[in-house]
Every structure is written in C-alpha cells, then in structure tokens.
Write a protein that holds these residues in place. Sequence first.
Motif: not given
Length: 214
Positions: A129, A163-169, A172
């Motif tokens: 990150h 806006f996916e927050m359920g997996e690492v992506k 940007s």
Amino acid sequence: MSVWQPRCTSCPFIPFSYYSLYGHVGKLATEIQKGANSVEGVKAMLWQVPETLPDTVLEKMKAPPKPEDIPVIKPEQLPEADGFIFGFPSRFGMMGSQFLSFFDGMDDIWKSQKLAGKPAGIFWSTGYHGGGQENSALTAITQLAHHGIIFVPLGYTFGESMFEMGEVKGGSSYGAGTYAGDGSREPTDLELKQAFYQGKQVATVAKRLNAIAI
C-alpha cells in the motif's frame, strides 16, 4: 506484434511501452492491449523499454527472462504513434529507473515537441500500500507534461468497482495498477478487468482525437 507496421491514416496506432521485472506490469499490459484493440479501427502493440540492469544483477534478483516476442522500443519510434500507454513498477515510491532512463533518452523529441497534443495513459505495479500507488503516477505525469502529452486519467469511470473495499485492489483514478507483495501475488481478476477497461478508454480518446486531426 513483433514488428513496427505501417498503418492507415485514419486508424489510430497506440504503442504500449512498459517495463516489467517480474511480470506483474507485463500481465496488466497484455490486458490493456486487449482493451485497446477492442475499439474498432485501433491498432495497439506491446513494446518493452530497454533493460538497464546488468545480467549478473538480474540473476541475483532471480528475475525471469524478458519475453522474446515483444520488441524493445526506441524513443525515436514514439512520434509515429497517435497515443500511448506507459507502464512501470514503482521503486521507493516513484517510477522505476528503467523507465526514467527511457524518458531521459527523449531529449531531441522533447526539444521538437513531437509528442505534444497526443493522449497517454499510465499504469503501474507496487509492492504494498505504501509503495507508491499514487506517487508513482504523479511522478510520471511530470514527464508527460514536459512533452505536452495529454494525460488521460482513469477517473472514476470504471464505475462501482472503483469503490471496491472487499478485496485488495491496485490502481486509482490515475490509472490501472496492481500489488505484487513479495512477488508472489498475481494481478487479480478485478485488476485485470480495470486494465482492460483503461486500454479501451485511452484508445477511444485517441480515436476521437485522431478523427479531429484528419
């Protein structure tokens, strides 16, 4: 895919120039090329920027060999294109030195401003990150600005997946991206779909601009 081919004047030509040490950027590049070629009338090809590390260092880093079917591009070939997408790994929060070296070799092209007014997108890979998911993009934009290249950001046009927050992506609003971790992590389906979308988006912009110029 391994030769520089003449094109029709009404068909935008987009070279995807990238550098990939362990293959993560290369996998994104392949999907981006597919996305660009899905736009009717667009010809997109993959090109590698030259390696600057000696073979002995690459061996110690356990870097796999570069793909033999993807040619190495020279800066003087870029003015032939109607648009670009540049891909690179992050090194300490910024664009890798191999790609910086490639831009450093474009002094004559910069002086003539032969790339001014042409669109370009960017994509990248970082370890984690804090490895430069945003700063790598920002340092690349400075290169484009000096050449007068029109930066085409991804924005939030990829829809709810942005806006996916359920997996690492990775990626940007600046462009597509992925995380490599310790090198074992591969680009996910979502990251690859984002890459495909970006290729299609930049190709569409290049096609529109090319139509205006004709």
